[in-house]
Design a protein around this motif. Structure first.
Motif, PDB file in Angstrom:
ATOM      1  N   THR A  52       0.849  -1.206   0.000  1.00 57.97           N
ATOM      2  CA  THR A  52       0.000   0.000   0.000  1.00 57.97           C
ATOM      3  C   THR A  52       0.879   1.248   0.000  1.00 57.97           C
ATOM      4  N   ALA A  53       1.956   1.215   0.800  1.00 60.29           N
ATOM      5  CA  ALA A  53       2.872   2.364   0.839  1.00 60.29           C
ATOM      6  C   ALA A  53       3.474   2.607  -0.548  1.00 60.29           C
ATOM      7  N   LYS A  54       3.859   1.542  -1.229  1.00 58.50           N
ATOM      8  CA  LYS A  54       4.447   1.671  -2.581  1.00 58.50           C
ATOM      9  C   LYS A  54       3.413   2.234  -3.565  1.00 58.50           C
ATOM     10  N   ILE A  55       2.192   1.723  -3.481  1.00 59.10           N
ATOM     11  CA  ILE A  55       1.135   2.179  -4.399  1.00 59.10           C
ATOM     12  C   ILE A  55       0.872   3.678  -4.206  1.00 59.10           C
ATOM     13  N   LEU A  56       0.922   4.129  -2.947  1.00 54.47           N
ATOM     14  CA  LEU A  56       0.638   5.537  -2.660  1.00 54.47           C
ATOM     15  C   LEU A  56       1.841   6.433  -2.888  1.00 54.47           C
ATOM     16  N   ASN A  57       3.017   5.855  -2.871  1.00 53.78           N
ATOM     17  CA  ASN A  57       4.237   6.650  -3.040  1.00 53.78           C
ATOM     18  C   ASN A  57       5.179   5.884  -3.969  1.00 53.78           C
ATOM     19  N   PRO A  58       4.777   5.774  -5.268  1.00 53.30           N
ATOM     20  CA  PRO A  58       5.527   4.888  -6.173  1.00 53.30           C
ATOM     21  C   PRO A  58       6.962   5.334  -6.429  1.00 53.30           C
ATOM     22  N   LYS A 105      -7.090  -5.409  -4.309  1.00 52.67           N
ATOM     23  CA  LYS A 105      -7.509  -3.986  -4.266  1.00 52.67           C
ATOM     24  C   LYS A 105      -7.966  -3.537  -5.657  1.00 52.67           C
ATOM     25  N   ALA A 106      -7.255  -4.038  -6.683  1.00 53.58           N
ATOM     26  CA  ALA A 106      -7.602  -3.635  -8.047  1.00 53.58           C
ATOM     27  C   ALA A 106      -8.988  -4.138  -8.463  1.00 53.58           C
ATOM     28  N   LEU A 107      -9.533  -5.118  -7.747  1.00 59.11           N
ATOM     29  CA  LEU A 107     -10.883  -5.633  -8.029  1.00 59.11           C
ATOM     30  C   LEU A 107     -11.932  -4.962  -7.141  1.00 59.11           C
ATOM     31  N   ASP A 109     -14.052  -1.444  -5.429  1.00 56.81           N
ATOM     32  CA  ASP A 109     -14.491  -0.067  -5.671  1.00 56.81           C
ATOM     33  C   ASP A 109     -13.987   0.864  -4.574  1.00 56.81           C
ATOM     34  N   TRP A 110     -13.949   0.330  -3.374  1.00 62.02           N
ATOM     35  CA  TRP A 110     -13.476   1.104  -2.219  1.00 62.02           C
ATOM     36  C   TRP A 110     -12.561   0.226  -1.376  1.00 62.02           C
ATOM     37  N   ILE A 111     -11.556   0.838  -0.781  1.00 66.10           N
ATOM     38  CA  ILE A 111     -10.783   0.199   0.288  1.00 66.10           C
ATOM     39  C   ILE A 111     -11.223   0.861   1.598  1.00 66.10           C
ATOM     40  N   CYS A 112     -11.238   0.083   2.665  1.00 67.53           N
ATOM     41  CA  CYS A 112     -11.531   0.652   3.984  1.00 67.53           C
ATOM     42  C   CYS A 112     -10.499   0.128   4.972  1.00 67.53           C
ATOM     43  N   THR A 113     -10.410   0.769   6.124  1.00 71.67           N
ATOM     44  CA  THR A 113      -9.646   0.198   7.229  1.00 71.67           C
ATOM     45  C   THR A 113     -10.629  -0.001   8.376  1.00 71.67           C
ATOM     46  N   SER A 114     -10.155  -0.606   9.452  1.00 76.07           N
ATOM     47  CA  SER A 114     -11.073  -0.833  10.568  1.00 76.07           C
ATOM     48  C   SER A 114     -11.495   0.495  11.195  1.00 76.07           C
ATOM     49  N   ARG A 115     -10.773   1.564  10.907  1.00 76.06           N
ATOM     50  CA  ARG A 115     -11.125   2.875  11.472  1.00 76.06           C
ATOM     51  C   ARG A 115     -12.304   3.512  10.743  1.00 76.06           C
ATOM     52  N   ASN A 116     -12.369   3.355   9.417  1.00 77.93           N
ATOM     53  CA  ASN A 116     -13.414   4.088   8.683  1.00 77.93           C
ATOM     54  C   ASN A 116     -14.492   3.189   8.082  1.00 77.93           C
ATOM     55  N   VAL A 117     -14.397   1.868   8.306  1.00 79.79           N
ATOM     56  CA  VAL A 117     -15.310   0.949   7.615  1.00 79.79           C
ATOM     57  C   VAL A 117     -16.783   1.234   7.929  1.00 79.79           C
ATOM     58  N   ASP A 118     -17.117   1.550   9.186  1.00 78.44           N
ATOM     59  CA  ASP A 118     -18.529   1.778   9.542  1.00 78.44           C
ATOM     60  C   ASP A 118     -19.095   2.970   8.747  1.00 78.44           C
ATOM     61  N   ILE A 293      -8.072   3.091  -3.062  1.00 75.71           N
ATOM     62  CA  ILE A 293      -7.399   3.572  -1.832  1.00 75.71           C
ATOM     63  C   ILE A 293      -7.551   5.096  -1.744  1.00 75.71           C
ATOM     64  N   GLU A 294      -7.316   5.768  -2.868  1.00 80.00           N
ATOM     65  CA  GLU A 294      -7.435   7.237  -2.878  1.00 80.00           C
ATOM     66  C   GLU A 294      -8.862   7.658  -2.544  1.00 80.00           C
TER      67      GLU A 294
END
Ligand code: 13P
Ligand code: SF4
Length: 305
Positions: A52-58, A105-107, A109-118, A293-294
């Motif tokens: 994820t870090a690489k994808i966000l900061n290639p 992730k490429a499949l 529509d949205w990524i979530c984490t346990s912090r924002n999933v709700d 992710i974005e």
């Protein structure tokens, strides 16, 4: 001189957290990786986090100290089967937990984490849309129970959190005569989450502990990986905080993959002499995985600020 930044998840050993420039949960570390301006990121976490870090900061070189640091939510998910499952639900929005491979992730529509999933899933339902959720079955079952959704769920689990169980908790609760509380990560099984006084991400649980103002002699059981107990004890040395047991006498639940980040492995990675570089994701795959992710990062900025 190249700027080397070391990131550590809360589940790593305390001595690894002490070596890091930034310690956090997966959302905090993703945001930091995107904005820290590092030439080299040493990610003391697990592989999906480094990806994820690489994808966000290639433009940055991202190093995972131990190539074996995977996650059972990733290894239990066959991406070919996931693609088929996604195609079987064409009218649904696919929300995937960040604990997933780049292909997964490429499949999504949205990524979530346990912090924002709700909040994220609530906002999709508020638009009148339906959701399929992957890969964490326990997290999905909790969301369905808590909010009355009927989301079709993918079936993978965190091998660490899935071990928490009601029988061991009942036994531990019965042995305690003080007031007792349970806080839990949403990767835990539904009966454990139904019993919890608070359910949330690693940062959410840490904040709950920091602001605890009830009985000073209470026993607080924490159903998550043992690494964060270090941060909790540091934040509130006055409280009796224990890891929830997984069987009688065992307060010993820890993630084998997070614990592969040893001092020697992290130091080797910082010197550029070891670890695995995340250099195998194609630009096309990274572009496809970055989109959901974005979306999540934009949502989090709009929603929480
Ligand atoms: P957080 O998103 O709460 O950091 O959790 C990541 C994780 O791997 C939990 O097992
Ligand atoms: Fe994966 Fe579970 Fe380890 Fe988190 S604790 S990295 S979900 S195996």
């Amino acid at each position: 001189m190249a700027k080397v930044v070391t990131l550590a998840h809360y589940y790593t050993h305390p001595e690894i957290q002490q070596m890091a420039d930034k310690v956090g949960d997966s959302l905090e570390l993703s945001l930091y990786a995107k904005e820290c301006g590092a030439d080299v990121i040493v990610f003391a976490g697990v592989r999906f986090m480094a990806e994820t870090a690489k994808i966000l900061n290639p433009g940055a070189k991202v190093i995972l100290p131990d190539s074996g640091s995977t996650c059972s939510l990733v290894t239990q998910t066959d991406v070919v089967a996931l693609k088929k499952w996604r195609e079987e639900h064409p009218d649904y929005v696919h929300v995937s937990y960040i604990n997933s491979s780049a292909e997964h992730k490429a499949l999504s529509d949205w990524i979530c984490t346990s912090r924002n999933v709700d909040d994220l899933i609530a906002s999709i339902y508020a638009e009148g849309k339906k959701v399929i959720f992957s890969p964490d079955r326990n997290m999905g079952a909790y969301l369905n129970f808590q909010y009355g959704y009927d989301m079709p769920l993918w079936s993978a689990v965190c091998e660490v959190h899935d071990k928490f169980n009601q029988a061991a908790l009942d036994e531990a609760f019965a042995a305690v005569s003080t007031a007792k509380y349970l806080i839990a990560h949403p990767e835990s099984p539904l009966p454990v989450l139904q019993q919890a006084d608070y359910v949330g991400s690693t940062s959410g649980m840490l904040n709950w502990i920091k602001t605890f103002d009830k009985e000073p002699d209470a026993t607080i059981f924490v159903a998550t990986e043992d690494g964060i107990l270090y941060n909790m004890h540091q934040a509130r040395p006055d409280l009796n905080i224990q890891q929830a047991p997984i069987y009688a006498g065992c307060q010993c639940n820890s993630c084998p993959y997070m614990k592969m980040n040893t001092i020697a492995a992290v130091e080797r990675a910082q010197r550029g002499e070891g670890g695995i570089e995340i250099d195998y994701l194609t630009p096309e795959l990274m572009d496809a995985a970055r989109l959901p992710i974005e979306r999540m990062l934009d949502f989090s900025k709009r929603y929480y600020q």
